[in-house]
Design an enzyme around this catalytic site. Structure first.
Site, PDB file in Angstrom:
ATOM      1  N   ASP A 122       0.334  11.616 -16.377  1.00  0.00           N
ATOM      2  CA  ASP A 122      -1.512  10.489 -16.438  1.00  0.00           C
ATOM      3  C   ASP A 122      -1.666  10.241 -17.910  1.00  0.00           C
ATOM      4  O   ASP A 122      -1.936  10.787 -19.107  1.00  0.00           O
ATOM      5  CB  ASP A 122      -1.719  11.376 -16.217  1.00  0.00           C
ATOM      6  CG  ASP A 122      -3.378  10.631 -15.442  1.00  0.00           C
ATOM      7  OD1 ASP A 122      -4.605  10.097 -15.772  1.00  0.00           O
ATOM      8  OD2 ASP A 122      -3.772  10.766 -14.231  1.00  0.00           O
ATOM      9  N   GLY A 135      -8.098   7.324 -15.833  1.00  0.00           N
ATOM     10  CA  GLY A 135      -8.973   6.997 -14.769  1.00  0.00           C
ATOM     11  C   GLY A 135      -8.376   5.890 -14.193  1.00  0.00           C
ATOM     12  O   GLY A 135      -8.048   4.874 -14.988  1.00  0.00           O
ATOM     13  N   HIS A 191      -3.879   2.460  -7.348  1.00  0.00           N
ATOM     14  CA  HIS A 191      -4.139   2.386  -6.060  1.00  0.00           C
ATOM     15  C   HIS A 191      -3.432   1.130  -5.519  1.00  0.00           C
ATOM     16  O   HIS A 191      -3.673   0.464  -4.795  1.00  0.00           O
ATOM     17  CB  HIS A 191      -5.098   2.971  -5.180  1.00  0.00           C
ATOM     18  CG  HIS A 191      -4.405   4.345  -4.676  1.00  0.00           C
ATOM     19  ND1 HIS A 191      -4.073   5.083  -5.478  1.00  0.00           N
ATOM     20  CD2 HIS A 191      -4.837   5.130  -3.746  1.00  0.00           C
ATOM     21  CE1 HIS A 191      -3.819   6.405  -4.678  1.00  0.00           C
ATOM     22  NE2 HIS A 191      -5.026   6.617  -4.063  1.00  0.00           N
ATOM     23  N   HIS A 239       1.426   9.313  -1.461  1.00  0.00           N
ATOM     24  CA  HIS A 239      -0.338  10.035  -0.653  1.00  0.00           C
ATOM     25  C   HIS A 239      -0.862   8.730  -0.319  1.00  0.00           C
ATOM     26  O   HIS A 239      -0.594   7.923  -1.149  1.00  0.00           O
ATOM     27  CB  HIS A 239      -0.988  10.816  -1.781  1.00  0.00           C
ATOM     28  CG  HIS A 239      -1.618  11.529  -1.042  1.00  0.00           C
ATOM     29  ND1 HIS A 239      -3.468  11.633  -2.005  1.00  0.00           N
ATOM     30  CD2 HIS A 239      -2.464  12.209   0.152  1.00  0.00           C
ATOM     31  CE1 HIS A 239      -3.856  12.143  -1.696  1.00  0.00           C
ATOM     32  NE2 HIS A 239      -3.557  12.719   0.063  1.00  0.00           N
ATOM     33  N   ASP A 240      -2.056   9.397   0.513  1.00  0.00           N
ATOM     34  CA  ASP A 240      -3.191   7.782   0.373  1.00  0.00           C
ATOM     35  C   ASP A 240      -2.316   6.722   1.347  1.00  0.00           C
ATOM     36  O   ASP A 240      -2.229   5.230   1.299  1.00  0.00           O
ATOM     37  CB  ASP A 240      -3.651   7.697  -0.598  1.00  0.00           C
ATOM     38  CG  ASP A 240      -4.932   8.288  -0.906  1.00  0.00           C
ATOM     39  OD1 ASP A 240      -5.643  10.112  -0.599  1.00  0.00           O
ATOM     40  OD2 ASP A 240      -4.563   8.631  -1.933  1.00  0.00           O
TER      41      ASP A 240
END
Length: 226
Positions: free
Chosen positions: A84, A88, A157, A182-183
């Site tokens: 990461d 953010g 995303h 995910h998602d």
């Protein structure tokens, strides 16, 4: 902290593979975005993939899912690599729905989720089972050479970010290894479509097939490398 000791392990866990109560409590306490049923499915998939090779997570944020993945890695004698940039994703920036002003570095005016992630893993007693990489996902993938047993894509995303994560890391999954996303929301009314589109790309590539034993829990999809 949410939940209690009665929630400590999935009901369908195999003997010896239940989630440790301390790990589950740390997961529940950590800040993040993952329902309990998806978390349990993620842990089961990570245990499976760790039989093949190392584990990689794209998108650490504050360490919530990393807690479970690190625990699965430890159970298999593996290590988790979690990647990461810790500034953010788009939805965490000022003016967006998931922005948290408490995560902003007062000197730089930029988000910094690294201290929170380290704290969450330390509280879970899992720091030694994790290598935390601070960097951009495609740049890190370009330096990686070992075949992987498990890759979990849960980073940015936008289409640009999701496609870059998929293109960079999916070729590194070993035969028989797992790619988790995910998602994944087939219906646009339920959420953004970028993870769903890379899920479709994986299926259409012919290199991955959905594992019916592990996939289909909430928005989590798990595919096995053919």
């Amino acid at each position: 902290m949410n939940g209690n000791a009665a929630d400590a392990a999935p009901a369908d866990a195999a003997p010896g593979e239940e989630i440790d109560p301390r790990v589950w409590a740390a997961f529940q306490e950590a800040t993040g975005f993952m329902p309990q049923h998806e978390a349990r499915a993620l842990y089961a998939a990570a245990l499976d993939g760790a039989r093949i090779g190392p584990l990689v997570e794209i998108g650490t944020y504050l360490g919530k899912s990393a807690i479970l993945l690190a625990a699965a890695a430890r159970a298999r004698g593996r290590t988790l690599l979690t990647v990461d940039h810790h500034r953010g994703s788009e939805e965490h920036q000022p003016g967006w729905e998931y922005h948290d002003p408490a995560l902003v570095d007062p000197e730089l005016g930029l988000l910094d989720t690294l201290p929170g992630a380290r704290r969450a893993l330390a509280r879970a007693g899992l720091e030694r089972d994790v290598i935390m990489i601070v960097g951009r996902s495609p740049q890190v993938a370009a330096l990686w050479r070992l075949p992987l047993g498990f890759v979990f894509i849960d980073g940015g995303h936008t289409d640009e970010a999701a496609q870059a994560d998929y293109a960079s890391w999916s070729p590194l999954v070993a035969a028989g290894g797992l790619l988790a996303i995910h998602d994944v929301f087939p219906d646009p009314a339920d959420g953004g479509q970028a993870p769903y589109r890379i899920y479709l790309c994986a299926l259409e590539s012919g290199r991955f097939a959905e594992d019916p034993r592990l996939s289909g829990t909430g928005s989590l999809r798990v595919l096995r490398r053919c």
